[in-house]
Design a protein around this motif. Structure first.
Motif, short mmCIF file in Angstrom:
data_model
loop_
_atom_site.label_atom_id
_atom_site.label_comp_id
_atom_site.label_asym_id
_atom_site.label_seq_id
_atom_site.Cartn_x
_atom_site.Cartn_y
_atom_site.Cartn_z
N LYS A 147 12.65 1.57 9.92
CA LYS A 147 12.88 2.03 11.30
C LYS A 147 11.65 2.74 11.86
O LYS A 147 11.27 2.53 13.01
CB LYS A 147 14.09 2.96 11.34
N GLN A 148 11.02 3.56 11.03
CA GLN A 148 9.82 4.28 11.47
C GLN A 148 8.71 3.30 11.85
O GLN A 148 8.06 3.45 12.89
CB GLN A 148 9.35 5.22 10.36
N VAL A 149 8.51 2.29 11.03
CA VAL A 149 7.48 1.29 11.32
C VAL A 149 7.85 0.49 12.57
O VAL A 149 7.00 0.24 13.43
CB VAL A 149 7.30 0.34 10.10
N MET A 150 9.11 0.12 12.71
CA MET A 150 9.55 -0.64 13.87
C MET A 150 9.34 0.16 15.16
O MET A 150 8.85 -0.38 16.16
CB MET A 150 11.02 -1.03 13.73
N GLU A 151 9.71 1.42 15.15
CA GLU A 151 9.55 2.25 16.35
C GLU A 151 8.09 2.39 16.73
O GLU A 151 7.74 2.38 17.92
CB GLU A 151 10.19 3.61 16.13
N SER A 152 7.21 2.52 15.74
CA SER A 152 5.78 2.61 16.02
C SER A 152 5.25 1.31 16.60
O SER A 152 4.44 1.32 17.54
CB SER A 152 5.03 2.97 14.74
N ILE A 153 5.72 0.18 16.07
CA ILE A 153 5.29 -1.13 16.58
C ILE A 153 5.78 -1.33 18.00
O ILE A 153 5.03 -1.79 18.87
CB ILE A 153 5.80 -2.25 15.66
N LEU A 154 7.02 -0.96 18.29
CA LEU A 154 7.57 -1.13 19.64
C LEU A 154 6.87 -0.22 20.64
O LEU A 154 6.71 -0.57 21.81
CB LEU A 154 9.07 -0.85 19.64
N ALA A 155 6.45 0.96 20.17
CA ALA A 155 5.80 1.92 21.08
C ALA A 155 4.32 1.62 21.28
O ALA A 155 3.80 1.72 22.40
CB ALA A 155 5.99 3.34 20.55
N ASN A 156 3.64 1.22 20.21
CA ASN A 156 2.18 1.09 20.26
C ASN A 156 1.66 -0.30 19.92
O ASN A 156 0.45 -0.54 20.03
CB ASN A 156 1.53 2.11 19.30
N GLY A 157 2.52 -1.17 19.48
CA GLY A 157 2.07 -2.50 19.08
C GLY A 157 1.58 -2.57 17.65
O GLY A 157 1.32 -3.65 17.13
N SER A 158 1.42 -1.41 17.02
CA SER A 158 0.95 -1.35 15.64
C SER A 158 1.35 0.01 15.06
O SER A 158 1.90 0.86 15.76
CB SER A 158 -0.57 -1.54 15.55
N VAL A 159 1.03 0.21 13.78
CA VAL A 159 1.34 1.48 13.12
C VAL A 159 0.06 2.28 12.98
O VAL A 159 -0.96 1.78 12.49
CB VAL A 159 1.97 1.23 11.73
N THR A 182 0.84 -1.20 0.00
CA THR A 182 0.00 0.00 0.00
C THR A 182 0.87 1.25 0.00
O THR A 182 0.62 2.21 -0.73
CB THR A 182 -0.92 0.01 1.24
N PHE A 183 1.90 1.24 0.85
CA PHE A 183 2.82 2.37 0.95
C PHE A 183 4.17 1.92 0.38
O PHE A 183 4.81 1.04 0.94
CB PHE A 183 2.96 2.84 2.40
N GLU A 184 4.56 2.56 -0.73
CA GLU A 184 5.76 2.12 -1.45
C GLU A 184 6.73 3.28 -1.62
O GLU A 184 6.34 4.39 -1.99
CB GLU A 184 5.39 1.55 -2.82
N ASN A 185 8.00 2.99 -1.37
CA ASN A 185 9.07 3.97 -1.59
C ASN A 185 10.37 3.18 -1.72
O ASN A 185 11.31 3.35 -0.96
CB ASN A 185 9.14 4.95 -0.42
N PHE A 186 10.43 2.28 -2.71
CA PHE A 186 11.47 1.27 -2.76
C PHE A 186 12.81 1.79 -3.26
O PHE A 186 12.88 2.72 -4.07
CB PHE A 186 11.03 0.12 -3.69
N PHE A 212 13.67 -5.08 -5.24
CA PHE A 212 13.18 -3.94 -4.48
C PHE A 212 13.45 -4.16 -2.99
O PHE A 212 13.27 -5.25 -2.46
CB PHE A 212 11.68 -3.73 -4.70
N ALA A 213 13.89 -3.08 -2.34
CA ALA A 213 14.16 -3.11 -0.90
C ALA A 213 13.45 -1.94 -0.24
O ALA A 213 13.40 -0.83 -0.79
CB ALA A 213 15.65 -3.04 -0.62
N ILE A 214 12.88 -2.19 0.94
CA ILE A 214 12.25 -1.14 1.72
C ILE A 214 13.34 -0.30 2.37
O ILE A 214 14.21 -0.85 3.06
CB ILE A 214 11.33 -1.73 2.80
N PRO A 215 13.37 1.03 2.15
CA PRO A 215 14.45 1.84 2.70
C PRO A 215 14.49 1.78 4.22
O PRO A 215 13.46 1.64 4.88
CB PRO A 215 14.15 3.24 2.19
N VAL A 216 15.69 1.89 4.78
CA VAL A 216 15.87 1.70 6.21
C VAL A 216 15.12 2.72 7.04
O VAL A 216 14.66 2.43 8.14
CB VAL A 216 17.39 1.71 6.55
N ASN A 217 14.96 3.95 6.53
CA ASN A 217 14.25 4.96 7.32
C ASN A 217 12.78 4.60 7.50
O ASN A 217 12.20 4.78 8.58
CB ASN A 217 14.39 6.35 6.69
N LEU A 218 12.16 4.04 6.44
CA LEU A 218 10.76 3.61 6.56
C LEU A 218 10.66 2.40 7.48
O LEU A 218 9.76 2.32 8.32
CB LEU A 218 10.20 3.29 5.18
#
Length: 395
Positions: free
Chosen positions: A277-289, A223-227, A269-275
């Motif tokens: 990391k952003q998703v990971m931090e949201s998951i660790l903080a809230n359990g989801s994005v 859905t969200f792409e920035n490869f 195609f690879a998901i850029p590290v900044n995206l």
């Protein structure tokens, strides 16, 4: 005197005959004895030019980058216990397999458990691992194989199917050194990159290539792409593995390939590290994005569509072909048929651009919608809602 000479000559002749007979026997029965001695004599008289190893790496080697990052790349093995097959409509479960039912009664046969493999990247000393959502989706068990051959169980901390990112956690002593996260800003088209993963389950493998393109979207994968696009070979099993730069820093999570035959064709195609990391931090903080949402059904403006709506040919925006009743945009005054041209004064290029811009606004915040309605520009204000979770596919 003559008799003495004849006597010595006879002894010599007999000795030569015995030696020749011995050589004949050896050559017939043990020829390797003679060849080995000849090889040995050749080796003793032959000299070779050998380079002196000075401990230096070959020019252009990426050994240090691989040595630094490879221990943090793990192999992921998942398994899923398939449920019993469903009975056909209008029939009883017994009709699934009459022969089985003859011996075992009404119970249906269990299918063999399915398994798959992928890769992941250890990103913290606490045991957090980044991988793809599709690698671990619906898995009943997840095993992680570390670089030192240890296997440990992993649990899913959270997953985001819309970016295809998942976060796992493992508990183990003396974990490998986590990989260093790079900066996407330092990545340029033409840079050399290395892909590390477990293709086809053959074991940890490194391939090289260059960055072919940045910011690839409209690929139709997520859905969200920035490869990051690369020609480094990425094959089945590489999913979730690391894309690193020549310093060994993580710049992307390998996720997909374009292929007609299932193998690498030079477009990965690879998901850029900044995206990631952003998703990971949201998951660790809230359990989801958590993402913003306005509740509209947008449609890209084509030349024909613009003409039918009476819009100038240079109009940039999206047509709101549908507006959810009671949704954020509806409460703000948006109507089906409106053309949304800007969000908070930022132009909207197309549907994906609208999706990305709205997603970045925190739910509850206000956003200004600039729309065209019957040829006139109208400014509306909408309170951003929370994007619903995507529906899980059911078989």
């Amino acid at each position: 005197m003559n008799s003495s000479i004849q006597k010595y000559w006879l002894i010599f002749a007999q000795a030569v005959t015995v030696m020749l007979a011995a050589v004949f026997i050896v050559a017939t029965l043990k020829p390797e004895w003679l060849s080995e001695s000849r090889v040995g004599s050749l080796a003793s008289t032959t000299s070779f030019m050998e380079s002196a190893y000075d401990g230096q790496l070959s020019p252009g080697s990426y050994h240090e980058a691989v040595k630094r990052s490879m221990p943090a790349v793990v192999n992921i093995f998942t398994s899923k216990a398939n449920s019993k097959p469903k009975a056909r409509k209008g029939s009883s479960p017994n009709s699934i397999d009459p022969l089985f039912n003859f011996f075992f009664g009404d119970q249906a046969p269990e299918k063999e458990p399915s398994s798959s493999l992928g890769s992941g990247v250890l990103v913290s000393p606490e045991g957090y691992i980044l991988t793809n959502h599709h690698v671990i989706s619906d898995a009943d068990e997840i095993d992680v194989a570390l670089s030192d051959a240890r296997k440990v169980k992993a649990k899913v901390i959270g997953s985001d199917p819309e970016t295809d990112i998942a976060v796992l956690k493992i508990e183990a002593k003396q974990l490998p050194t986590p990989i260093t996260l790079g900066k996407v800003e330092s990545v340029h088209v033409g840079d050399v990159v290395l892909a590390i993963g477990n293709p086809f389950g053959v074991g940890q493998t490194v391939t090289s290539g260059i960055v072919s393109a940045l910011g690839r979207d409209h690929v139709g994968i997520n859905t969200f792409e920035n490869f990051i696009q690369t020609d480094a070979a990425i094959n089945p099993g590489n999913s979730g593995g690391a894309l690193i730069d020549t310093r060994g820093n993580l710049i992307g999570i390998n996720t997909a390939i374009y292929s007609n035959n299932g193998g690498s064709m030079g477009i990965g195609f690879a998901i850029p590290v900044n995206l990631a990391k952003q998703v990971m931090e949201s998951i660790l903080a809230n359990g989801s994005v958590t993402r913003g949402w306005i509740g509209v059904e947008p449609q890209n403006l084509s030349k024909e569509l613009s003409e039918s709506l009476g819009l100038p040919g240079n109009t940039v925006g999206v047509l709101l072909s549908g507006v959810l009743e009671g949704g954020p945009a509806s409460r703000g005054g948006a109507l089906p048929g409106d053309v949304l041209t800007a969000l908070d004064n930022k132009p909207i290029k197309d549907v994906r651009d609208l999706l990305n811009q709205v997603a970045q606004i925190n739910p509850g915040n206000q956003a200004k919608l600039t729309i065209l309605r019957k040829g006139k520009q109208v400014e509306l204000t909408a309170q951003i809602g929370k994007r619903p979770k995507p529906k899980q596919q059911t078989n």
